[in-house]
Design a protein around this motif. Structure first.
Motif, mmCIF file in Angstrom:
data_model
loop_
_atom_site.group_PDB
_atom_site.id
_atom_site.type_symbol
_atom_site.label_atom_id
_atom_site.label_comp_id
_atom_site.label_asym_id
_atom_site.label_seq_id
_atom_site.Cartn_x
_atom_site.Cartn_y
_atom_site.Cartn_z
ATOM 1 N N HIS A 154 0.851 -1.192 0.000
ATOM 2 C CA HIS A 154 0.000 0.000 0.000
ATOM 3 C C HIS A 154 0.886 1.241 0.000
ATOM 4 O O HIS A 154 2.047 1.204 0.418
ATOM 5 N N PHE A 155 0.290 2.330 -0.464
ATOM 6 C CA PHE A 155 1.048 3.539 -0.755
ATOM 7 C C PHE A 155 1.868 4.053 0.428
ATOM 8 O O PHE A 155 3.047 4.397 0.281
ATOM 9 N N TYR A 156 1.249 4.097 1.613
ATOM 10 C CA TYR A 156 1.942 4.715 2.751
ATOM 11 C C TYR A 156 3.237 3.964 3.086
ATOM 12 O O TYR A 156 4.271 4.582 3.356
ATOM 13 N N ALA A 157 3.180 2.628 3.031
ATOM 14 C CA ALA A 157 4.387 1.840 3.320
ATOM 15 C C ALA A 157 5.488 2.199 2.318
ATOM 16 O O ALA A 157 6.651 2.393 2.689
ATOM 17 N N SER A 158 5.127 2.302 1.060
ATOM 18 C CA SER A 158 6.130 2.629 0.032
ATOM 19 C C SER A 158 6.683 4.036 0.241
ATOM 20 O O SER A 158 7.879 4.288 0.031
ATOM 21 N N LEU B 267 -0.782 -13.492 -17.431
ATOM 22 C CA LEU B 267 -0.679 -12.659 -18.637
ATOM 23 C C LEU B 267 -0.165 -11.246 -18.374
ATOM 24 O O LEU B 267 0.353 -10.603 -19.277
ATOM 25 N N ASN B 268 -0.342 -10.771 -17.160
ATOM 26 C CA ASN B 268 -0.046 -9.352 -16.891
ATOM 27 C C ASN B 268 0.933 -9.188 -15.730
ATOM 28 O O ASN B 268 1.024 -10.059 -14.868
ATOM 29 N N ALA B 269 1.577 -8.020 -15.725
ATOM 30 C CA ALA B 269 2.461 -7.680 -14.604
ATOM 31 C C ALA B 269 2.050 -6.313 -14.052
ATOM 32 O O ALA B 269 1.577 -5.456 -14.804
ATOM 33 N N VAL B 270 2.224 -6.137 -12.764
ATOM 34 C CA VAL B 270 1.886 -4.856 -12.130
ATOM 35 C C VAL B 270 3.077 -4.338 -11.355
ATOM 36 O O VAL B 270 3.631 -5.038 -10.506
ATOM 37 N N ARG B 271 3.448 -3.134 -11.630
ATOM 38 C CA ARG B 271 4.534 -2.476 -10.899
ATOM 39 C C ARG B 271 3.900 -1.735 -9.718
ATOM 40 O O ARG B 271 3.052 -0.862 -9.930
ATOM 41 N N THR B 272 4.323 -2.084 -8.516
ATOM 42 C CA THR B 272 3.701 -1.479 -7.327
ATOM 43 C C THR B 272 4.305 -0.098 -7.067
ATOM 44 O O THR B 272 5.297 0.296 -7.702
ATOM 45 N N VAL B 273 3.762 0.588 -6.077
ATOM 46 C CA VAL B 273 4.338 1.888 -5.715
ATOM 47 C C VAL B 273 5.774 1.685 -5.220
ATOM 48 O O VAL B 273 6.663 2.481 -5.526
ATOM 49 N N SER B 274 6.004 0.586 -4.485
ATOM 50 C CA SER B 274 7.388 0.321 -4.033
ATOM 51 C C SER B 274 8.319 0.162 -5.226
ATOM 52 O O SER B 274 9.488 0.551 -5.168
ATOM 53 N N TYR B 275 7.819 -0.422 -6.301
ATOM 54 C CA TYR B 275 8.621 -0.527 -7.528
ATOM 55 C C TYR B 275 9.016 0.883 -7.983
ATOM 56 O O TYR B 275 10.189 1.151 -8.277
ATOM 57 N N TYR B 276 8.034 1.780 -8.040
ATOM 58 C CA TYR B 276 8.342 3.124 -8.555
ATOM 59 C C TYR B 276 9.298 3.871 -7.620
ATOM 60 O O TYR B 276 10.116 4.666 -8.070
#
Ligand code: AHR
Length: 662
Positions: free
Chosen positions: A475-479, A523-532
């Motif tokens: 979740h965003f706050y952790a990142s 089929l899909n990949a998701v880049r999390t906020v921690s990724y960014y």
């Protein structure tokens, strides 16, 4: 009169308040370049947890392709007359299946493979089906029919891609054929029919997309490998994590089993199959198809320095309290030899034993290995006792290699306090620190490295992530707090020379551990906020630290600093200043940036501001909404060497300016 006085007092108060707001001025000293930032500073940690390898980055779509799972037909459904045999052509994977005539022309023999949570295929893409086969009774023309089927379909036919293969020899041979589905399906099944009368033997049944990362056969899933490359990682740790150690020594990651022809790489049990009984996956094994050769190659292709971690002879200490579970110190010889041989496999010339094996796999040139880690999260006196022998042997044979030791599983406390001095005594080059910690820890650790010993080993923050209290998921706050904490790593880049968030990957249907950096389905990949967060740091890491202060102090989220964290770097090649600021509070903060020490002719141009923000602290990107929270770039201008920045609540902002002469 009284009203006037009250108004005057209010005016004075508001002026004082606005003056107080002004104290959030960040002063960036441009005159003097500080510590060099290592190219390895921000990188990747890979472990085969959460189906990160088989079923994930490794693009093989067939599960249990060699029939070596302890339940030999796990992942397969057979029909008609199918038997498992054990005298196959591959010594270390002896099992295979025999398909025989079912006894009636209207009956069928064959088998279905379920893949990893289904087999994901895309319309119009090509898939390479390959198999080792023979006609056990001789003859010249056996046939199998291969299909991709959607078993829960209401369509007239379940199959949406079909091919036939002729098997024409009594000897084992590799056959292959392409399948080109005309629909996209995330959870299809691979079906193989015996399409002739005589028996046919099948071994190592494999299905790969042709379009893998860089087009390699035995390749990697392109979207996932691309996500790694897009970070611009400086270092790449592999293969873990606890998987290095094994639940017992038999199941430790044995790198020598992970190279050579894939058909003959023996299966290993994956400890994440059962480590958490509440997330139990009985079909989780390691094919070693993504082995050390593939890892070194990927490191080279994404420009990251490889950092392999090898077993130090201690099985996972969380799971083994009996000292007999570990290799006695005096019997460590083969483990030390494994470490030396791995260095030779990576770097040795083609006349050396292991260098020759690398060349035979297609890479005669060295992989330029510079680092090796000995042991994962080890602790107690049993660890230094073993590490010492590795250090001696590696220093003697390979003084050029930097050695990474461990400070145990905790970010502080008894073991940590014991191990750091031990690592200094043994003169390792870097010490691996792990911290999966809650919000309060990340908020309080902005200055963690400010007082570290500058003369001892350097720090490798080898596994870390903010695990929200009661919210152990992305979740965003952790990142945001990870970003805040990382300012402290950056400011102390003379001490912290590598950092890798962990874990890296997770399959949405097969995870054991959260949060993770990249999620995926078939089929899909998701880049999390921690990724960014990691990407923003890695792509803006700069070459030198520069001083950034607020009221003369580093900005570490300390008391009186309004929940702000900040750091600044100079980037030589692009001639730019990069400033990272994190507002961890629910208030909009005025944060003027002042660039001190510039010469009269210097100008700050091409200003950009990259912002990572969400007003929903509990949200993250998902398979359904992969781009809900992504960095946004706008241009900004500096007037008179200062920028009057206003930071939204809960925002990670990166400012970048080119220094040019008037
Ligand atoms: O990243 C998951 C696990 O966390 C790693 O395997 C281990 O090193 C740590 O405890």
């Amino acid at each position: 009169m009284r009203i006037r006085r009250t108004l005057f007092t209010a005016w004075v108060l508001s002026a004082a308040l606005s003056l107080a707001a002004q104290t959030n001025e960040l002063v960036i000293q441009t005159k003097k370049l500080g510590a060099e930032i290592q190219p390895t500073m921000y990188g990747l940690f890979f472990e085969d947890i959460n189906y990160a390898a088989d079923g994930g980055l490794y693009a093989e779509l067939v599960k249990n392709r060699s029939f070596e799972f302890p339940q030999h037909l796990m992942g397969w459904k057979t029909f008609g007359k199918v038997s498992v045999q054990d005298d196959g052509p591959f010594e270390r994977n002896p099992h295979y299946v025999r398909l025989s005539y079912p006894g009636h022309p209207q009956k069928h023999t064959g088998l279905d493979n379920e893949g990893f949570f289904g087999i994901g295929v895309k319309s119009g893409e090509e898939y390479r089906f390959s198999v080792w086969a023979r006609l056990p009774e001789g003859g010249t023309a056996g046939k199998i029919r291969i299909e991709l089927v959607k078993t829960n379909s209401n369509a007239e036919r379940q199959a949406f891609a079909t091919q036939e293969l002729t098997i024409d020899s009594k000897e084992w041979k590799k056959y292959q054929v392409m399948l080109k589905p005309d629909m996209t399906e995330a959870k299809s099944t691979l079906r193989i029919f015996l399409a002739s009368q005589g028996p046919i033997d099948l071994e190592h049944i494999s299905l790969f997309p042709v379009d893998t990362w860089k087009g390699h056969e035995n390749g990697l899933r392109k979207d996932l490998a691309q996500a790694l490359a897009d970070i611009h990682p400086g270092v790449f740790r592999f293969p873990g994590g606890c998987i290095v150690e094994g639940t017992d020594l038999n199941t430790r990651y044995n790198w020598k089993n992970s190279i050579g022809p894939v058909e003959n790489r023996p299966l290993n049990e994956n400890r994440w199959q059962y480590t958490f009984p509440h997330r139990f996956f009985p079909d989780y094994y390691q094919s070693y198809g993504l082995g050390f050769y593939e890892y070194f190659l990927l490191s080279e292709e994404i420009g990251a320095a490889p950092l392999p971690i090898v077993s130090c002879g201690l099985a996972c200490q969380f799971q083994n309290t009996d000292p007999k579970a570990h290799v006695p110190v005096e019997e460590l010889g083969s483990y030390i030899q494994d470490a030396l041989d791995l260095i030779e496999f990576a770097n040795g010339d083609t006349t050396s034993v292991w260098g020759r094996k690398r060349a035979a796999m297609g890479h005669p040139a060295s992989f330029h290995l510079k680092f090796i880690g000995i042991g994962n999260e080890q602790w107690g006196p049993e660890y230094p006792a073993r590490l010492e022998l590795f250090v001696k042997a590696i220093r003697k044979a390979h003084p050029e290699i930097k050695i990474v030791g461990s400070s145990g599983p905790d970010s502080e406390g008894k073991q940590f306090e014991y191990l750091w001095p031990e690592m200094k005594r043994l003169k390792v080059d870097l010490v691996d620190e792990h911290f999966y910690r809650p919000e309060s820890w990340f908020l309080s650790q902005g200055a963690r490295y400010d007082n570290y010993d500058r003369k001892g080993p350097k720090v490798f923050a080898g596994e870390y992530a903010c695990h929200g209290k009661g919210k152990k998921w992305n979740h965003f706050y952790a990142s945001l707090l990870e970003a805040a904490f990382m300012t402290g790593m950056e400011r102390n880049a003379d001490v912290v020379q590598m950092a890798t968030y962990a874990p890296l990957f997770a399959h949405v249907d097969g995870w054991q551990w959260r949060p993770d950096m990249i999620w995926f389905d078939n089929l899909n990949a998701v880049r999390t906020v921690s990724y960014y967060v990691q990407q923003l740091y890695a792509q803006n890491k700069g070459t030198n630290v520069i001083s950034l202060t607020m009221n003369g102090k580093p900005v570490t989220g300390a008391e009186g600093q309004d929940g702000l964290f900040a750091s600044a770097v100079w980037d030589g090649p692009t001639h730019s200043y990069i400033v990272k600021v994190i507002n961890t509070t629910d208030k909009t903060l005025r944060v003027p940036l002042t660039f001190a020490g510039l010469k009269r002719q210097d100008e700050l141009t091409n200003g950009i501001c990259i912002k990572l923000h969400s007003s929903d602290l509990d949200s993250d990107n998902t398979i359904e909404h992969p781009f809900a929270i992504v960095p946004e770039t706008t241009s900004v201008s500096v007037y008179d060497r200062a920028l009057d920045a206003e930071l939204e609540p809960y925002t990670f902002t990166v400012y970048k300016f080119t220094k040019s002469a008037k």
